[in-house]
Design an enzyme around this catalytic site. Sequence first.
Site, mmCIF file in Angstrom:
data_model
loop_
_atom_site.group_PDB
_atom_site.id
_atom_site.type_symbol
_atom_site.label_atom_id
_atom_site.label_comp_id
_atom_site.label_asym_id
_atom_site.label_seq_id
_atom_site.Cartn_x
_atom_site.Cartn_y
_atom_site.Cartn_z
ATOM 1 N N ASP A 183 0.823 -1.212 0.000
ATOM 2 C CA ASP A 183 0.000 0.000 0.000
ATOM 3 C C ASP A 183 0.860 1.268 0.000
ATOM 4 O O ASP A 183 2.068 1.223 0.184
ATOM 5 C CB ASP A 183 -0.916 -0.040 1.235
ATOM 6 C CG ASP A 183 -2.016 1.018 1.161
ATOM 7 O OD1 ASP A 183 -2.342 1.477 0.052
ATOM 8 O OD2 ASP A 183 -2.546 1.388 2.232
ATOM 9 N N GLU A 202 2.007 5.040 -4.351
ATOM 10 C CA GLU A 202 1.926 5.923 -5.552
ATOM 11 C C GLU A 202 3.179 6.779 -5.684
ATOM 12 O O GLU A 202 3.491 7.139 -6.820
ATOM 13 C CB GLU A 202 0.677 6.803 -5.439
ATOM 14 C CG GLU A 202 -0.619 6.027 -5.492
ATOM 15 C CD GLU A 202 -0.888 5.176 -4.258
ATOM 16 O OE1 GLU A 202 -0.445 5.602 -3.168
ATOM 17 O OE2 GLU A 202 -1.491 4.114 -4.370
ATOM 18 N N ASP A 250 -9.345 3.074 -2.240
ATOM 19 C CA ASP A 250 -10.310 3.521 -1.231
ATOM 20 C C ASP A 250 -11.626 3.982 -1.844
ATOM 21 O O ASP A 250 -11.945 5.177 -1.871
ATOM 22 C CB ASP A 250 -9.689 4.643 -0.399
ATOM 23 C CG ASP A 250 -8.455 4.152 0.354
ATOM 24 O OD1 ASP A 250 -8.263 2.924 0.438
ATOM 25 O OD2 ASP A 250 -7.695 4.996 0.852
#
Length: 650
Positions: free
Chosen positions: A308, A311, A406
């Site tokens: 996670d 990015e 999300d």
Amino acid sequence: MISQFVYGHPVETYAVVEDVPVLGHEQLRHFTRKKGSPQAFSCPLREEDIVYGLGETMRGINKRGYRYISFNYDDPIHRDDMPSMYGAHNFLVVDGAEPFGAFFDTPAKVVFDVDSKGDGVLTVFCESQDLRLYLVEGKTAYDTARQFLGIIGRSFLPPLWAFGYGQSRWGYKTERDVSRVADKHREAGIPLDYICMDIDYMDRYIDFTVNERRFPDLAGYAARMKERGLRLVPIVDAGIKIEPGNPVYDEGVQKGYFCLNHEGTCYRAEVWPGMTHFPDFLREEVRQWFGDQYKFYTDRGLEGFWNDMNEPAIFSSEYRTQGTEPDLDHGDPDQPERHTADFKDFFHRLDDGREKSNYEVHNLFGGMMTRASGQGLDRLLDKRYLLFSRSSYIGAHRFGGIWTGDNASTWEMLRQNVYHMPSLNMCGFLYSGADTGGFGGNATRELLLRWLAFSAFTPLMRNHTCIHTRHQECYRFRNPEDFKTIVSLRYRLLPYLYSEFMKAALRQDMFIRPLAFDFPEDRKARDIEDQLMVGESVMIAPIVEQGAKGRIVYLPEPMTEVRYSREGFSCTEADAGERTVMVPLNQAVFYIRRGKLIPVGGAASCTAELDLSDVELLGSGDACEQYIDDGFTKDCSLDRCVVHRKKAEA
Ligand code: GLC
């Protein structure tokens, strides 16, 4: 037919693994190129042309009518007008008079204007001058997508248990929390294969650690859970906490494995653990090192992970003042609310000797983390692992799957999940899925049941939600029996779903497709976005509206309508054309193509209890091929398929 056009001096992305002939720029077809910064590639579209692809982007399966930006970003508000999400999947297919596909292989920002002005023009703006453009010419849209999948390498092959149902919530803190989830599922008879451990399992959110107060004996606990047919799947974040004395941190600094700032020292960014450094995943040596760190978990018997914040997500940085409030000076003219300038503040040292700011190679970061982890896990384990990531770039699909980040507990997000699946499949990401039930906000019983009935067909079927939202485990809702029925459908379908996934992956084909890919001559099928093909033989028509008691389904050919309820499967033959189907919340309906058979199995509380070879056959065909293995072997091949024939009726 596939050709390649090289502009400038492209960065190695590892997206394409097959040799593709390089043609001279003057031989470029379909597009006209306009030099400049950005350079622009345009092509005309006819009124009836459909544009497919672009993987994880918002809106429908036909991407026409909007502008999408490949620039990976952590934004939990998935509004319809959000231009970019967590992944960069720069492949599209134009289904026109001469179908063709184009892959813009560049890790820098790319803007896809897919006829947003309605003037029939597709323009792709590439910020970098360095890129490879792959052009694929196929007989149909499906053929074009398949040829593309042929050059980017085989999809990641997860173990069988990764096709089971998974439960997750940001907020399970202790062994007791996790055990309660396990017990409650087993008590209610709701099948379950794994439970995800979100950041609270760690010691102060530091990767490759465990909070020993909360999980005093993780190895022993994982072993006990495995005996119950349950696996633990911890989260791993991209940033390494700045903490001298932590061996991973110390080694990373000493060996120069972290990204640098303008001054040449390690760049500092705030994420969950506080200030962190980012591993320079774009370098082979760093990937090796990072992948090896998963030994911490595999030594404790863990075989599944979710990566996670890659990015990468940045809450604040050494150059930006605290907080995630909009900071226009640090923004981006395309996405003014975003702090894209953070990515100009840190640097990668590439294996080819060049130094690039993260901004220039941004979209590779998460995908290279997946590559690092996947290759590490492959070295560490003698069986297949589960891995899914939030951020991605084409190429990472060979090492792990993705989830779509999300989302929220809304019907719109369920619809988006439906649109995402075929688009992701075209870009190689076969093993994917969304947070079932929605991450943000509060799920209702109805939404979760309908969502589960859809997720039962997506390879990753995980219920996940955010801290402080309503508890979303199936057993929390009235009449858990209904949830048991829907989740059980998944397990009964696993002989088919697992087999079709493995066959699709091994053949470098799509597992989930738009209806039009299978019925290219059917004008009506071309326009349908809310029905999908799953594997070779099944069509689904998910219900994605609140309060809907059923829906209209279009059958391009006569099919077998299969209804699943607590009593089991019941089949009726249905004519081609439109029909109205009523589907109570505790049932699911799907369709089997004419002349096809599918294998279904018995109920099970986890995949360990499944016998993939003990099947019953549904449908109107005479025979089918089922891929069967032990669920773990790395030695996967189509030779493992067995043929079932329908017994002649007495
Ligand atoms: C990110 C992830 C989400 C996770 C949370 C806490 O928002 O996308 O899935 O629960 O971080 O780790």
